[in-house]
Design a protein around this motif. Structure first.
Motif, PDB file in Angstrom:
ATOM      1  N   SER A 145      43.258  48.921  33.305  1.00  0.00           N
ATOM      2  CA  SER A 145      43.178  47.989  33.506  1.00  0.00           C
ATOM      3  C   SER A 145      44.871  47.457  33.933  1.00  0.00           C
ATOM      4  O   SER A 145      45.208  46.599  33.901  1.00  0.00           O
ATOM      5  CB  SER A 145      43.820  48.147  31.431  1.00  0.00           C
ATOM      6  N   LYS A 147      43.949  46.088  36.779  1.00  0.00           N
ATOM      7  CA  LYS A 147      43.392  44.240  36.832  1.00  0.00           C
ATOM      8  C   LYS A 147      45.178  43.721  36.859  1.00  0.00           C
ATOM      9  O   LYS A 147      45.010  42.238  37.259  1.00  0.00           O
ATOM     10  CB  LYS A 147      43.029  44.467  35.740  1.00  0.00           C
ATOM     11  N   LEU A 148      45.830  43.787  35.660  1.00  0.00           N
ATOM     12  CA  LEU A 148      47.125  43.372  35.652  1.00  0.00           C
ATOM     13  C   LEU A 148      47.390  42.727  36.083  1.00  0.00           C
ATOM     14  O   LEU A 148      48.173  42.001  36.441  1.00  0.00           O
ATOM     15  CB  LEU A 148      47.905  44.118  34.024  1.00  0.00           C
ATOM     16  N   ARG A 188      47.390  42.706  39.736  1.00  0.00           N
ATOM     17  CA  ARG A 188      46.843  41.716  40.316  1.00  0.00           C
ATOM     18  C   ARG A 188      46.589  40.208  39.683  1.00  0.00           C
ATOM     19  O   ARG A 188      46.781  39.077  40.219  1.00  0.00           O
ATOM     20  CB  ARG A 188      45.352  42.822  41.087  1.00  0.00           C
ATOM     21  N   GLU A 189      46.294  40.374  38.392  1.00  0.00           N
ATOM     22  CA  GLU A 189      46.441  39.206  38.104  1.00  0.00           C
ATOM     23  C   GLU A 189      47.494  38.179  38.124  1.00  0.00           C
ATOM     24  O   GLU A 189      48.150  37.087  38.171  1.00  0.00           O
ATOM     25  CB  GLU A 189      45.796  39.158  36.720  1.00  0.00           C
ATOM     26  N   ALA A 223      48.118  36.811  31.088  1.00  0.00           N
ATOM     27  CA  ALA A 223      47.122  38.301  31.791  1.00  0.00           C
ATOM     28  C   ALA A 223      45.931  38.606  31.134  1.00  0.00           C
ATOM     29  O   ALA A 223      45.201  39.600  31.940  1.00  0.00           O
ATOM     30  CB  ALA A 223      48.387  38.875  32.212  1.00  0.00           C
ATOM     31  N   ARG A 230      43.172  36.883  31.117  1.00  0.00           N
ATOM     32  CA  ARG A 230      42.471  36.313  32.714  1.00  0.00           C
ATOM     33  C   ARG A 230      41.871  37.566  33.086  1.00  0.00           C
ATOM     34  O   ARG A 230      40.837  37.613  34.129  1.00  0.00           O
ATOM     35  CB  ARG A 230      43.655  35.801  33.463  1.00  0.00           C
ATOM     36  N   SER A 231      42.336  39.046  33.131  1.00  0.00           N
ATOM     37  CA  SER A 231      41.644  39.717  32.999  1.00  0.00           C
ATOM     38  C   SER A 231      40.381  40.360  32.601  1.00  0.00           C
ATOM     39  O   SER A 231      40.110  41.404  32.780  1.00  0.00           O
ATOM     40  CB  SER A 231      42.600  41.010  32.980  1.00  0.00           C
ATOM     41  N   SER A 256      40.197  34.356  34.992  1.00  0.00           N
ATOM     42  CA  SER A 256      40.760  35.118  36.428  1.00  0.00           C
ATOM     43  C   SER A 256      41.703  34.299  37.418  1.00  0.00           C
ATOM     44  O   SER A 256      40.916  33.357  37.919  1.00  0.00           O
ATOM     45  CB  SER A 256      39.544  36.720  36.527  1.00  0.00           C
TER      46      SER A 256
END
Length: 623
Positions: free
Chosen positions: A240, A243-244, A246-247, A342, A345-346, A620
């Motif tokens: 996770s 993911k955060l 990259r967002e 974020a 969006r993730s 995203s």
């Protein structure tokens, strides 16, 4: 006191250790003006030994000081209170008679250009502000640790960590590494004070983030955790975090260039830790009972916003007193907005769960202080509220709104307004990128320093550029940032297919902080002006005994008693005030908590236009 030297009186041992350290450090000095050595002979009692040597300083009394402020925190703290057994010597190990000129400053004679000081430091609070050590780890925040020489602020520093013999500790920090795995450097005081250190048997994993444009640079992210998380829990957390990151990279289009070659998440997540998150230039400290993704989302956004896009009042950061800025609502509140965004969006938070935004909007709109203090006004109160140790009663319930929440709802209103004006062609993401390119990305004169801090006039300038409408920008800043007007959120949210409404529930006495007491409910803070409780004369430290003859001992008792009534009912309240029985009457009100409800849950279909707006906002952005 016993160690490898045998048993000596403490002062004599300190002088002997000082002389040995000075001799050993002379060959390792390199080009550093200051050297520190940290050791842990008494970790079980939460005590660390610190030895510092200041080289090649002018031959006159040297002022040594301890910080009152810590980067990312805006109140003043007396970190010097935990320093004891200070011993001062010259370059040959001869004692120096230092004078303590005030609680956090020493004037030290300096006959040969070198001053050495050794001292002990107690610390037992794991969070983003203080220092802690025990037999399992050491958690260093340097403003709470160092005695430093202000005359050497711009000079490099060398730091060595002597890990406990036989320990499995490792070292994680944003300090610059050296050829010695236990020695690190900092180019100046600003960078040093902004560089926390975790020493423990932590777990660390790394991942790389490729650039979003061909000319960009791949950056390395390190995730460090000192916790009791299982392997599967840490796996999920690590996935996770990626993911955060990259967002948030997608919002700005790039990551900052990290001076030591990487960015480090430093998580301390143990049952006895205090909950906190603290941003730093190339790292962040996250503490609490468990690993927290909301803290990751918030603090990582700070490595653009605050650490590099920095308001003028915080640059350069003063360690000698509090730091005040009228833009904290943007520095912290816009970061809160993007941390929540974020998560949405993730996919970590459901795209239909806007509860975090609704909670902040409920708080801001429902607190009297927001009607006469603007987001900028609240920002300037940060030195009085951000961890302040003042323990006298305040009226913050009525006259203060957190600049985190105020900024969050201001960002929400601005983002939705920009999207509504442009059919989502212009967004708050564009504004943040403009702030980055104008004030963050250009960098500063040295690592840890920001060359172009911004003002509220700069905020208006960038908003005008992004919106292509200087009149709109001036109006928004005047009314909603510098003024106390509030955005009309309901029609903006409806564009995204969300209905803004009050939550269903029993009637209310108003928002109150309650604690279970002796067969009563203690009102733990001031009641809100204009609420039924306030109008009934209920105030802090009152003990609520009964509502409409229903005894009250827990908050659940109160909710159950209220559930038997409706808004507009007059109910009898029995309370105890400073030993006296008091009887009063309250007129109950409708619930005040707000919620954002997807229109499809209200029986109304989501239109294609609403779907498109919602996806553009909450979908995203990571490639």
């Amino acid at each position: 006191m016993t160690d490898r030297f045998g048993t000596f009186p403490a002062p004599r041992l300190a002088l002997l250790a000082a002389a040995l350290f000075v001799a050993a450090s002379a060959t390792a000095q390199s080009q550093s003006s200051t050297e520190y050595r940290f050791s842990f002979p008494d970790a079980v009692h939460h005590v660390m030994q610190v030895e510092a040597t200041f080289h090649n300083v002018p031959i006159k009394p040297l002022t040594l000081t301890v910080s009152r402020a810590s980067p990312g925190r805006y109140a003043a703290f007396e970190f010097a209170s935990n320093i004891f057994e200070e011993h001062f010597t010259d370059g040959s190990g001869h004692p120096l008679a230092a004078t303590k000129t005030d609680p956090r400053n020493w004037s030290v004679p300096n006959p040969d250009g070198t001053v050495h000081v050794s001292y002990k430091l107690f610390g037992d609070r794991v969070d983003g502000t203080f220092f802690a050590v025990d037999t399992t780890h050491a958690h260093l925040n340097f403003p709470a640790v160092l005695m430093y020489a202000p005359a050497l602020d711009d000079d490099p520093t060398r730091l060595t960590f002597a890990l406990p013999q036989g320990s499995d500790w490792k070292i994680a920090t944003q300090l610059y590494p050296s050829a010695d795995a236990h020695t690190f450097t900092a180019p100046n005081l600003q960078y040093l004070m902004d560089s926390p250190v975790e020493l423990s048997n932590f777990r660390m994993r790394t991942f790389t983030v490729p650039p979003l444009v061909p000319s960009g640079k791949t950056e390395t992210i390190r995730v460090v955790a000192h916790s009791q998380a299982s392997d599967s829990e840490f796996d999920a957390y690590f996935a996770s975090v990626q993911k955060l990151v990259r967002e948030e990279q997608a919002i700005f289009g790039e990551l900052p260039a990290y001076e030591p070659g990487y960015y480090t998440f430093l998580a301390d997540a143990l049952p006895w830790d205090s909950g906190d998150g603290m941003e730093h230039r190339n790292s962040t400290v996250m503490t609490g009972h468990q690993l927290s993704l909301s803290t990751v989302a918030h603090e990582y956004f700070h490595n653009w916003n605050v650490e590099r896009i920095r308001p003028e009042g915080l640059e350069p950061f003063s360690f000698r007193d509090t730091n005040m800025s009228g833009e904290m609502f943007l520095a912290e509140g816009f970061t809160q907005y993007y941390g929540n965004l974020a998560l949405l969006r993730s996919g970590i938070t459901s795209a239909n769960d806007l509860g975090a935004f609704a909670d902040d909007l409920t708080y801001v709109l429902g607190t009297p202080g927001s009607s006469y203090r603007s987001a900028m006004d609240m920002s300037r109160l940060a030195p009085l509220v951000d961890g302040s140790s003042d323990d006298f009663p305040k009226y913050w319930t009525n006259d203060f709104v957190s600049y985190y929440s105020y900024g969050d709802v201001t960002a929400l209103g601005l983002d939705l307004t920009l999207r509504a004006r442009s059919n989502s062609a212009i967004t708050l993401d564009d504004f943040m990128r403009a702030m980055w390119h104008a004030y963050g990305k250009p960098g500063g004169p040295a690592p840890g320093l920001v060359g172009h801090p911004y003002t509220i006039a700069d905020v208006e300038t960038q908003l005008a550029t992004v919106s292509h409408d200087p009149a709109f920008a001036a109006d928004f800043v005047r009314r909603y940032m510098a003024g106390t007007e509030k955005v009309d959120y309901a029609p903006l949210l409806l564009r995204a297919g969300f209905v803004l409404r009050k939550q269903d529930g029993p009637p209310t006495l108003g928002r109150m902080r309650l604690k279970a007491a002796d067969h009563a409910l203690l009102v733990a803070d001031s009641t809100l002006i204009g609420t039924p409780a306030y109008n009934a004369g209920i105030d802090r430290d009152d003990e609520l005994l009964a509502l409409a003859n229903t005894p009250l001992a827990t908050p659940e008792d109160l909710q159950k008693a209220l559930g038997a009534h409706k808004a507009g009912d007059s109910v009898a309240i029995h309370l105890r005030r400073r030993g006296q029985d008091v009887h009063t009457t309250a007129i109950l009100a409708d619930p005040t908590d707000l919620e954002f409800v997807p229109v499809e849950r209200t029986g109304t279909p989501l239109t294609p236009q609403q779907q498109q707006f919602r996806e553009a906002w909450l979908g995203s952005k990571a490639k």
